[in-house]
Design a protein around this motif. Structure first.
Motif, PDB file in Angstrom:
ATOM      1  N   THR A  51       0.833  -1.204   0.000  1.00  8.89           N
ATOM      2  CA  THR A  51       0.000   0.000   0.000  1.00  8.89           C
ATOM      3  C   THR A  51       0.864   1.250   0.000  1.00  8.89           C
ATOM      4  O   THR A  51       0.627   2.199  -0.762  1.00  8.89           O
ATOM      5  CB  THR A  51      -0.893   0.021   1.260  1.00  8.89           C
ATOM      6  N   LEU A  52       1.895   1.249   0.864  1.00 10.99           N
ATOM      7  CA  LEU A  52       2.779   2.408   0.954  1.00 10.99           C
ATOM      8  C   LEU A  52       3.477   2.658  -0.382  1.00 10.99           C
ATOM      9  O   LEU A  52       3.561   3.783  -0.866  1.00 10.99           O
ATOM     10  CB  LEU A  52       3.833   2.188   2.050  1.00 10.99           C
ATOM     11  N   PHE A  53       3.962   1.551  -0.978  1.00 11.84           N
ATOM     12  CA  PHE A  53       4.674   1.674  -2.261  1.00 11.84           C
ATOM     13  C   PHE A  53       3.757   2.227  -3.348  1.00 11.84           C
ATOM     14  O   PHE A  53       4.103   3.153  -4.069  1.00 11.84           O
ATOM     15  CB  PHE A  53       5.233   0.304  -2.673  1.00 11.84           C
ATOM     16  N   LEU A  54       2.540   1.639  -3.442  1.00 14.31           N
ATOM     17  CA  LEU A  54       1.631   2.084  -4.503  1.00 14.31           C
ATOM     18  C   LEU A  54       1.249   3.543  -4.317  1.00 14.31           C
ATOM     19  O   LEU A  54       1.152   4.304  -5.285  1.00 14.31           O
ATOM     20  CB  LEU A  54       0.377   1.200  -4.522  1.00 14.31           C
ATOM     21  N   SER A  55       1.071   3.940  -3.054  1.00  9.54           N
ATOM     22  CA  SER A  55       0.731   5.332  -2.792  1.00  9.54           C
ATOM     23  C   SER A  55       1.875   6.254  -3.205  1.00  9.54           C
ATOM     24  O   SER A  55       1.682   7.270  -3.882  1.00  9.54           O
ATOM     25  CB  SER A  55       0.410   5.510  -1.309  1.00  9.54           C
ATOM     26  N   GLN A  56       3.123   5.860  -2.858  1.00 14.16           N
ATOM     27  CA  GLN A  56       4.274   6.690  -3.234  1.00 14.16           C
ATOM     28  C   GLN A  56       4.456   6.710  -4.748  1.00 14.16           C
ATOM     29  O   GLN A  56       4.759   7.746  -5.342  1.00 14.16           O
ATOM     30  CB  GLN A  56       5.544   6.163  -2.555  1.00 14.16           C
ATOM     31  N   LEU A  57       4.247   5.532  -5.368  1.00 14.83           N
ATOM     32  CA  LEU A  57       4.351   5.448  -6.829  1.00 14.83           C
ATOM     33  C   LEU A  57       3.383   6.433  -7.481  1.00 14.83           C
ATOM     34  O   LEU A  57       3.731   7.163  -8.411  1.00 14.83           O
ATOM     35  CB  LEU A  57       4.044   4.017  -7.289  1.00 14.83           C
ATOM     36  N   GLY A  58       2.156   6.497  -6.935  1.00 13.79           N
ATOM     37  CA  GLY A  58       1.157   7.417  -7.481  1.00 13.79           C
ATOM     38  C   GLY A  58       1.587   8.868  -7.332  1.00 13.79           C
ATOM     39  O   GLY A  58       1.479   9.664  -8.278  1.00 13.79           O
ATOM     40  N   LEU A  59       2.114   9.208  -6.137  1.00 14.86           N
ATOM     41  CA  LEU A  59       2.567  10.587  -5.906  1.00 14.86           C
ATOM     42  C   LEU A  59       3.680  10.967  -6.880  1.00 14.86           C
ATOM     43  O   LEU A  59       3.640  12.019  -7.520  1.00 14.86           O
ATOM     44  CB  LEU A  59       3.099  10.733  -4.472  1.00 14.86           C
ATOM     45  N   VAL A  60       4.689  10.078  -6.979  1.00 11.36           N
ATOM     46  CA  VAL A  60       5.844  10.367  -7.840  1.00 11.36           C
ATOM     47  C   VAL A  60       5.410  10.437  -9.297  1.00 11.36           C
ATOM     48  O   VAL A  60       5.815  11.337 -10.041  1.00 11.36           O
ATOM     49  CB  VAL A  60       6.946   9.296  -7.640  1.00 11.36           C
ATOM     50  N   ALA A  61       4.545   9.496  -9.698  1.00  8.88           N
ATOM     51  CA  ALA A  61       4.110   9.473 -11.096  1.00  8.88           C
ATOM     52  C   ALA A  61       3.355  10.757 -11.431  1.00  8.88           C
ATOM     53  O   ALA A  61       3.617  11.388 -12.466  1.00  8.88           O
ATOM     54  CB  ALA A  61       3.241   8.250 -11.355  1.00  8.88           C
ATOM     55  N   ALA A  62       2.444  11.161 -10.551  1.00  9.27           N
ATOM     56  CA  ALA A  62       1.664  12.367 -10.831  1.00  9.27           C
ATOM     57  C   ALA A  62       2.575  13.586 -10.919  1.00  9.27           C
ATOM     58  O   ALA A  62       2.498  14.376 -11.877  1.00  9.27           O
ATOM     59  CB  ALA A  62       0.611  12.566  -9.744  1.00  9.27           C
ATOM     60  N   ALA A  63       3.474  13.743  -9.923  1.00  3.29           N
ATOM     61  CA  ALA A  63       4.343  14.923  -9.906  1.00  3.29           C
ATOM     62  C   ALA A  63       5.310  14.911 -11.089  1.00  3.29           C
ATOM     63  O   ALA A  63       5.510  15.930 -11.755  1.00  3.29           O
ATOM     64  CB  ALA A  63       5.127  14.978  -8.595  1.00  3.29           C
ATOM     65  N   SER A  64       5.894  13.743 -11.368  1.00  2.02           N
ATOM     66  CA  SER A  64       6.906  13.688 -12.432  1.00  2.02           C
ATOM     67  C   SER A  64       6.283  13.833 -13.810  1.00  2.02           C
ATOM     68  O   SER A  64       6.869  14.446 -14.709  1.00  2.02           O
ATOM     69  CB  SER A  64       7.693  12.374 -12.355  1.00  2.02           C
ATOM     70  N   LEU A  65       5.083  13.267 -13.973  1.00  2.08           N
ATOM     71  CA  LEU A  65       4.404  13.417 -15.255  1.00  2.08           C
ATOM     72  C   LEU A  65       4.109  14.896 -15.508  1.00  2.08           C
ATOM     73  O   LEU A  65       4.391  15.431 -16.590  1.00  2.08           O
ATOM     74  CB  LEU A  65       3.107  12.600 -15.261  1.00  2.08           C
ATOM     75  N   ALA A  66       3.595  15.566 -14.484  1.00  2.00           N
ATOM     76  CA  ALA A  66       3.293  16.993 -14.634  1.00  2.00           C
ATOM     77  C   ALA A  66       4.577  17.784 -14.882  1.00  2.00           C
ATOM     78  O   ALA A  66       4.627  18.644 -15.771  1.00  2.00           O
ATOM     79  CB  ALA A  66       2.582  17.513 -13.388  1.00  2.00           C
ATOM     80  N   ALA A  67       5.634  17.467 -14.112  1.00  2.00           N
ATOM     81  CA  ALA A  67       6.893  18.197 -14.282  1.00  2.00           C
ATOM     82  C   ALA A  67       7.470  17.952 -15.674  1.00  2.00           C
ATOM     83  O   ALA A  67       8.019  18.865 -16.294  1.00  2.00           O
ATOM     84  CB  ALA A  67       7.896  17.773 -13.210  1.00  2.00           C
ATOM     85  N   SER A  68       7.337  16.721 -16.185  1.00  2.00           N
ATOM     86  CA  SER A  68       7.872  16.416 -17.515  1.00  2.00           C
ATOM     87  C   SER A  68       7.115  17.191 -18.588  1.00  2.00           C
ATOM     88  O   SER A  68       7.722  17.805 -19.475  1.00  2.00           O
ATOM     89  CB  SER A  68       7.762  14.922 -17.807  1.00  2.00           C
ATOM     90  N   LEU A  69       5.783  17.167 -18.496  1.00  2.00           N
ATOM     91  CA  LEU A  69       4.984  17.868 -19.503  1.00  2.00           C
ATOM     92  C   LEU A  69       5.265  19.363 -19.472  1.00  2.00           C
ATOM     93  O   LEU A  69       5.562  19.984 -20.497  1.00  2.00           O
ATOM     94  CB  LEU A  69       3.482  17.604 -19.272  1.00  2.00           C
ATOM     95  N   VAL A  70       5.206  19.929 -18.260  1.00  2.00           N
ATOM     96  CA  VAL A  70       5.419  21.373 -18.142  1.00  2.00           C
ATOM     97  C   VAL A  70       6.861  21.730 -18.501  1.00  2.00           C
ATOM     98  O   VAL A  70       7.128  22.692 -19.233  1.00  2.00           O
ATOM     99  CB  VAL A  70       5.074  21.853 -16.707  1.00  2.00           C
ATOM    100  N   GLY A  71       7.816  20.930 -18.002  1.00  2.00           N
ATOM    101  CA  GLY A  71       9.230  21.218 -18.247  1.00  2.00           C
ATOM    102  C   GLY A  71       9.579  21.165 -19.723  1.00  2.00           C
ATOM    103  O   GLY A  71      10.219  22.072 -20.259  1.00  2.00           O
ATOM    104  N   VAL A  72       9.127  20.097 -20.409  1.00  2.00           N
ATOM    105  CA  VAL A  72       9.449  19.974 -21.829  1.00  2.00           C
ATOM    106  C   VAL A  72       8.735  21.072 -22.623  1.00  2.00           C
ATOM    107  O   VAL A  72       9.312  21.685 -23.525  1.00  2.00           O
ATOM    108  CB  VAL A  72       9.087  18.565 -22.362  1.00  2.00           C
TER     109      VAL A  72
END
Lengths: 246, 307
Positions: A51-72
């Protein structure tokens, strides 16, 4: 041949080790109990590690996806003739985002958006933007001037030059930036646990507060494996993005 | 084919191209020759609008280039440059097919065209079609670059020092190939170089440029025999002038009909410098001359070279 390569791939073994530890950490109890006498329970059990891993995976994925889209997107913008003047400003903003400690971002955003996942995602997003912008700008500007000139001289439109020439050629460098950003985000996400986000940092902070060192170890080892495994997967992705090499 | 009329381009108030006028006929091989900074590349790049024109008019095929959308114009004009600019992530086939695909040619037609061009440049399509640029030698890359410029069968080809970065032996072969392709296709070519030997070898007409203007316009022979001013005389160089003259004259100009001679024949299209070279190497004072089909036409003698 393919199967053989899969078996000797470190990604597989690290992945299996990570999965085994995450799912069956309790199996280590006989080992841990003698090492930490008096700690009860010796394996963190308030939430499952999965549960902890999946929750962290979701946080990182959401933040990194947004950062990648905005950054690029920002990098594309500041490398176009129309956006060149904004180059310095965008760089400065991203640098501020990076130098501002994520803990401070949490302190500021919690009063605004409340506890939990949201302030964590905002902090990770801001923190992860700089390496993506920097690499994407370097990658787009690193396209050889002859290639650029040939593309323009043959009559490719600005959009075609970006889509067919600049982005594919910059892709490995852009990907390297995303890789750095994501790897940092995995480590940094653990502090989200201080504002109520569920991450593999939760047992670390619980362990620190309750003076239960095994909890800290369990959380830290899993976070480290998570980061290493992700980095390895990016390595694979990178090779896939360079079809011309050999 | 191209008319350049009183064209000016300035950077920071300093004219790089200064009220330049030049007319290039269809099928001509026009070389813009000059030292760096004389405005030859700028002139070339104004033709396909990579550089905007400050004043004056450039017409291609009678049409003012500023009246044609830049991308449409560029897809109609072949363009090859020194750094070649092959797309490193695309195969040779994809590179050559760039403009035909932009023009939405059918897949089969694109494929046939690529095969045809690879054969024209003596690159085996079966081997080279699917190679990536980094797997090619410099000379092969340059051939693909020129093939790509020719892909959509443009009437006009612009070339900016395309052979400057390859070794002398490869350059020699590429020049011979380009001359052959020019003869075979009848394209109009505007070619920029600072290399006088290259200009003499390829051009049907040479425009010698100096500080944004044309110092002299003429055939290679005219440039060598009647330099218009000191600049041209200086640029062409007094040293080796005789050899340069031999290099622009053909065996066909000095053919002596009928007489027989021993040995390996020389082609009618060979230059007199090639004839001199052959005579020197073979210690012969006369050579038999034949045409492309190998028919004996006559001879050329040492004395004919200096007639």
């Amino acid at each position: 041949m393919r199967g053989r390569r899969l078996l000797t791939s470190p990604v597989l073994w690290v992945g299996l080790f990570f999965a085994a530890l995450m799912l069956r950490m309790d199996a280590l109890q006989p080992l841990l109990q003698p090492a930490f006498p008096g700690v009860e329970p010796v394996v963190y059990n308030r939430d499952s590690f999965l549960t902890l891993f999946l929750s962290q995976l979701g946080l990182v994925a959401a933040a990194s996806l947004a950062a990648s889209l905005v950054g690029v997107a920002l990098a594309i913008f500041v490398t176009r003739p129309a956006g060149r003047d904004f180059r310095a400003m965008v760089n400065a903003l991203a640098t501020i985002g990076q130098t501002f400690p994520p803990a401070a971002v949490l302190a500021i955003t919690v009063p605004m958006v409340g506890f939990g996942a949201r302030p964590t995602i905002i902090a990770l997003f801001l923190y992860g933007l700089l390496p993506i912008i920097e690499n994407a700008v370097a990658g787009l500007e690193g396209v050889a001037s002859g290639v650029r000139e040939a593309a323009e001289g043959m009559g490719l439109s600005a959009w075609q030059r970006l889509r067919d020439v600049e982005l594919p050629l910059a892709a490995p460098v852009i990907l390297a930036g995303i890789r750095v950003s994501v790897t940092i985000a995995i480590g940094t996400a653990t502090i989200g646990s201080t504002v109520g986000a569920l991450t593999l940092g939760t047992p670390i902070f619980d362990g620190l507060v309750a003076n239960k060192i095994p909890f800290v170890l369990e959380g830290a080892v899993l976070v480290a494996l998570f980061a290493i495994l992700t980095d390895m997967l990016f390595e694979r992705l990178d090779q896939w993005f360079r079809p011309t090499a050999n | 084919m191209i008319e350049i009329d009183e064209v000016t381009k300035s950077y920071g108030g300093r004219p790089v191209v200064d009220r330049l006028s030049l007319s290039v006929g269809g099928g001509a091989f026009c070389v813009l020759l000059g030292s760096s900074g004389c405005g030859k590349s700028t002139t070339l790049r104004m033709i396909n609008r990579l550089i905007p024109i400050d004043s004056g008019v450039i017409r291609v095929g009678g049409e003012d280039v500023t009246q044609i959308p830049a991308q449409v114009l560029r897809r109609r004009i072949g363009y090859a440059i020194q750094s070649i600019g092959l797309f490193p992530h695309w195969t040779v086939e994809d590179n050559i097919a760039t403009v035909p695909r932009l023009l939405n040619w059918r897949q089969a037609r694109v494929r046939d065209r690529v095969t045809e061009l690879l054969e024209l440049f003596r690159l085996d399509p079966a081997i080279y079609r699917s190679k990536f640029p980094h797997q090619l030698s410099g000379g092969e890359q340059q051939r693909v670059g020129v093939a790509r410029a020719l892909a959509a069968d443009p009437e006009l080809l612009l070339m900016d020092e395309p052979f400057a970065a390859v070794d002398p032996i490869t350059r020699d072969a590429l020049q011979a190939e380009l001359a052959r392709i020019h003869r075979a296709t009848g394209k109009t070519i505007v070619f920029v170089t600072h290399d006088i030997e290259e200009a003499l070898r390829l051009a049907t007409v040479i425009a010698i440029m100096d500080s944004g203007r044309i110092g002299q316009l003429g055939t290679p022979l005219e440039i060598l025999e009647q330099p218009a001013n000191d600049f041209v005389r200086e640029f062409v160089g007094r040293q080796g002038l005789g050899l340069k003259l031999l290099s622009v004259r053909k065996v066909s100009d000095r053919l002596r009909g009928g007489e027989p001679a021993e040995g390996e024949p020389i082609s009618l299209d060979a230059s007199l410098s090639e004839a001199l070279s052959a005579m020197t190497a073979r210690r012969a004072d006369r050579l038999p001359v034949c045409d492309d089909e190998g028919r004996h036409l006559g001879i050329i003698a040492l004395a004919d070279l200096v007639r």
